[in-house]
Write a protein that holds these residues in place. Structure first.
Motif, mmCIF file in Angstrom:
data_model
loop_
_atom_site.group_PDB
_atom_site.id
_atom_site.type_symbol
_atom_site.label_atom_id
_atom_site.label_comp_id
_atom_site.label_asym_id
_atom_site.label_seq_id
_atom_site.Cartn_x
_atom_site.Cartn_y
_atom_site.Cartn_z
ATOM 1 N N ILE A 138 0.716 -1.342 -0.155
ATOM 2 C CA ILE A 138 -0.079 0.084 0.002
ATOM 3 C C ILE A 138 0.880 1.297 -0.054
ATOM 4 O O ILE A 138 0.412 2.295 -0.543
ATOM 5 C CB ILE A 138 -0.982 -0.016 1.322
ATOM 6 C CG1 ILE A 138 -1.898 -1.090 1.377
ATOM 7 C CG2 ILE A 138 -1.714 1.221 1.299
ATOM 8 C CD1 ILE A 138 -2.543 -1.548 2.367
ATOM 9 N N GLY A 139 1.996 1.250 0.675
ATOM 10 C CA GLY A 139 3.041 2.230 0.736
ATOM 11 C C GLY A 139 3.415 2.571 -0.413
ATOM 12 O O GLY A 139 4.004 3.852 -0.665
ATOM 13 N N GLN A 140 3.301 2.104 -1.495
ATOM 14 C CA GLN A 140 3.863 2.371 -2.840
ATOM 15 C C GLN A 140 3.057 3.366 -3.401
ATOM 16 O O GLN A 140 3.397 4.147 -4.339
ATOM 17 C CB GLN A 140 3.772 1.163 -3.779
ATOM 18 C CG GLN A 140 4.964 0.092 -3.462
ATOM 19 C CD GLN A 140 4.701 -1.138 -4.286
ATOM 20 O OE1 GLN A 140 4.287 -1.230 -5.343
ATOM 21 N NE2 GLN A 140 4.930 -2.264 -3.955
ATOM 22 N N VAL A 168 0.219 5.075 -1.275
ATOM 23 C CA VAL A 168 -0.290 6.079 -0.345
ATOM 24 C C VAL A 168 0.026 5.611 1.216
ATOM 25 O O VAL A 168 0.226 4.399 1.546
ATOM 26 C CB VAL A 168 -1.882 5.713 -0.190
ATOM 27 C CG1 VAL A 168 -2.551 4.453 0.182
ATOM 28 C CG2 VAL A 168 -2.406 6.755 1.041
ATOM 29 N N MET A 169 0.769 6.445 1.557
ATOM 30 C CA MET A 169 1.491 6.235 3.035
ATOM 31 C C MET A 169 1.115 7.340 3.826
ATOM 32 O O MET A 169 1.524 8.582 3.528
ATOM 33 C CB MET A 169 3.042 5.980 2.747
ATOM 34 C CG MET A 169 3.608 5.438 4.173
ATOM 35 S SD MET A 169 3.163 3.637 4.290
ATOM 36 C CE MET A 169 3.857 3.442 5.793
ATOM 37 N N PRO A 170 0.574 7.243 5.192
ATOM 38 C CA PRO A 170 0.435 5.915 5.688
ATOM 39 C C PRO A 170 -0.775 5.283 5.106
ATOM 40 O O PRO A 170 -1.626 6.102 4.441
ATOM 41 C CB PRO A 170 0.111 6.058 7.242
ATOM 42 C CG PRO A 170 -0.480 7.772 7.160
ATOM 43 C CD PRO A 170 0.414 8.163 6.105
ATOM 44 N N PRO A 171 -1.122 3.801 5.325
ATOM 45 C CA PRO A 171 -2.266 3.365 4.680
ATOM 46 C C PRO A 171 -3.684 4.017 5.220
ATOM 47 O O PRO A 171 -3.842 4.642 6.402
ATOM 48 C CB PRO A 171 -2.156 1.951 5.507
ATOM 49 C CG PRO A 171 -1.034 1.899 5.350
ATOM 50 C CD PRO A 171 -0.362 3.101 6.023
ATOM 51 N N GLU A 172 -4.501 4.247 4.240
ATOM 52 C CA GLU A 172 -5.890 4.967 4.590
ATOM 53 C C GLU A 172 -6.974 3.648 4.794
ATOM 54 O O GLU A 172 -7.042 2.859 4.144
ATOM 55 C CB GLU A 172 -6.175 5.951 3.489
ATOM 56 C CG GLU A 172 -5.257 6.926 3.472
ATOM 57 C CD GLU A 172 -5.782 7.871 2.278
ATOM 58 O OE1 GLU A 172 -6.819 7.592 1.783
ATOM 59 O OE2 GLU A 172 -5.147 8.830 2.005
ATOM 60 N N PHE A 173 -7.872 3.930 6.148
ATOM 61 C CA PHE A 173 -8.824 3.150 5.997
ATOM 62 C C PHE A 173 -10.071 4.071 6.298
ATOM 63 O O PHE A 173 -10.050 5.221 6.327
ATOM 64 C CB PHE A 173 -8.687 2.187 7.484
ATOM 65 C CG PHE A 173 -7.441 1.396 7.437
ATOM 66 C CD1 PHE A 173 -7.540 0.407 6.998
ATOM 67 C CD2 PHE A 173 -6.155 2.143 7.843
ATOM 68 C CE1 PHE A 173 -6.424 -0.405 6.754
ATOM 69 C CE2 PHE A 173 -4.974 1.158 7.578
ATOM 70 C CZ PHE A 173 -5.411 -0.114 7.356
#
Length: 445
Positions: free
Chosen positions: A228-230, A232-237
């Motif tokens: 996911i970090g490729q 969006v970072m940090p991951p979104e929830f």
């Protein structure tokens, strides 16, 4: 200020930067796509440099009329800020826009997607000019609902039952995501993680089950963070964990116009077969469904019901629904609805443009091409038109290429165009001929 449209000029905002993960510099060229709907006396607001050659192509080759352009340049703190937000914050840009509204006696704002920012701009313009300003889109809360994949799944299941959507679960944190992925990967070959509020494949993260099913929870945590970090970072929830169907026979799209209730029921304006490529199912184009497709009645019936449901919530404007047909044959395949696109997009704009160009008779056969080929053989859009010559569509012809953006020439990336031809095969041949002429080192005809 109100929802809908009214007599008078339109103001177009093609910037899609408010959609999560679409605020990248390589999407700037797509701003021009929505301008294909502009005509005499309309205004197109751009958040990037103007492409005068493309504007002249629209006016003189396609005969789409003489519209005005308002470039609003600048980035804030090194990041992209959508152009309608810049119009709110930049005094010079707002004054120029307000001057247009005052001189016109009122306008209709046409955004790529009707978020709270466009409504705030409409409110400020109406207050400062004393003129009526409409927004051709739904209220912000309805826009958020329509474009949220989780909300759409709930709507689909409420209307058509528990098996009408894809098999999926949601996760609201990394620990929950690890657990959901471990559980789902044991029962299928491939899964996909999705950000509910992003568009198309931009927020999709496909995973082969064999790559993760044997990982420990800590190793899977690290794997998912890196994946996911490729993007969006940090991951979104929250995040959706969905089974990736292996036996997809068709990826249809239903294109609607949803009017205000007093103007009638939603209108299905087109049925398309989408072309998806890559591991994440990236949109690469679309073709109208043939009239003898065996599931047209099902797509129209359920698509109309979804449109009526959104209309009852207060939705107004352009909308489309994407689905997949899975099974052993088209006739018996299960129909699963995937997502709602509560905005203008890569199919609806070309479809509307062709209806405008060809009138009541309708266009001939065509294919919408997106991310097809690469530029690099010519210096710019004007040079590209000269090289392509007889391949360019002009009024009165039934074949040829219509460009939706100048992106393949000016940005050195893929092209976005419509190929008008006698068949799907002929459309592909036309696109191949275009690429050969534009390739580096090609000899002009």
């Amino acid at each position: 200020m109100s929802e809908g449209d009214a007599p008078g000029p339109y103001v177009f905002f093609g910037d899609a930067g408010e959609i999560p993960l679409l605020d990248r510099p390589d999407n700037v060229a797509l701003e021009y796509r929505l301008s294909m709907l502009a005509g005499d006396g309309d205004l197109v607001v751009l958040g990037s440099d103007r492409n005068v050659a493309f504007e002249e192509y629209k006016a003189s080759v396609l005969n789409l009329g003489q519209c005005r352009y308002l470039p609003v340049r600048g980035r804030e703190n090194g990041r992209h800020v959508p152009v309608h937000i810049r119009c709110l914050n930049d005094v010079a840009a707002f004054d120029a826009l307000a001057g247009f509204v005052s001189a016109a006696g009122g306008v209709t704002l046409v955004p790529h997607i009707a978020t709270g920012a466009i409504w705030a701009l409409a409110r400020k313009l109406a207050r400062d000019t004393g003129k009526t300003v409409h927004v051709a889109g739904p209220p912000p809360a309805v826009t958020r609902f329509a474009n949220d994949k989780m909300c759409f799944s709930e709507l689909v299941r409420a209307l058509f039952g528990p098996y009408s959507g894809m098999s999926e679960v949601s996760a609201h944190g990394m620990a929950a995501l690890v657990g959901r992925v471990r559980e789902m990967a044991r029962g299928c070959d491939k899964i996909v993680l999705k950000l509910p509020s992003s568009a198309g494949s931009a927020g999709n993260f496909p995973i082969f089950s064999n790559d993760v099913v044997a990982l420990s929870p800590m190793a899977l945590w690290t794997y998912l963070q890196r994946l996911i970090g490729q993007v969006v970072m940090p991951p979104e929830f929250p995040m959706i964990v969905q089974v990736w169907e292996n036996n997809v026979l068709s990826s249809p799209s239903v294109q609607l116009w949803i009017p205000r209730p007093e103007a009638g029921d939603p209108v299905i304006e087109g049925l398309f077969e989408q072309v998806l490529t890559g591991a994440g199912g990236q949109f690469a184009g679309a073709r109208p469904l043939p009239g003898d497709h065996p599931r047209i009645a099902d797509l129209c019936h359920e698509g109309a019901m979804l449109g009526l449901a959104l209309q009852a919530m207060g939705y107004f404007g352009r909308c489309s629904f994407d689905a997949v047909l899975t099974g052993d044959s088209i006739e018996t395949a299960a129909l699963h609805w995937i997502e709602c696109n509560g905005r203008w997009g890569g199919v609806s704009v070309p479809m509307t443009l062709l209806n405008r160009l060809f009138g009541e008779e309708g266009p001939p056969s065509y294919a919408i091409m997106h991310n097809f080929g690469q530029g690099g053989g010519v210096a710019g859009f004007a040079d590209g038109l000269e090289v392509l010559g007889d391949l360019i569509w002009r009024p009165g012809r039934d074949t040829g290429i219509i460009f939706n953006t100048p992106s393949g020439f000016e940005a050195g990336t893929s092209f976005h165009f419509v190929a008008l031809a006698s068949s799907d095969e002929a459309a592909t041949d036309l696109a191949d001929a275009m690429n050969r002429r534009l390739a580096p080192g090609a000899n002009p005809p």
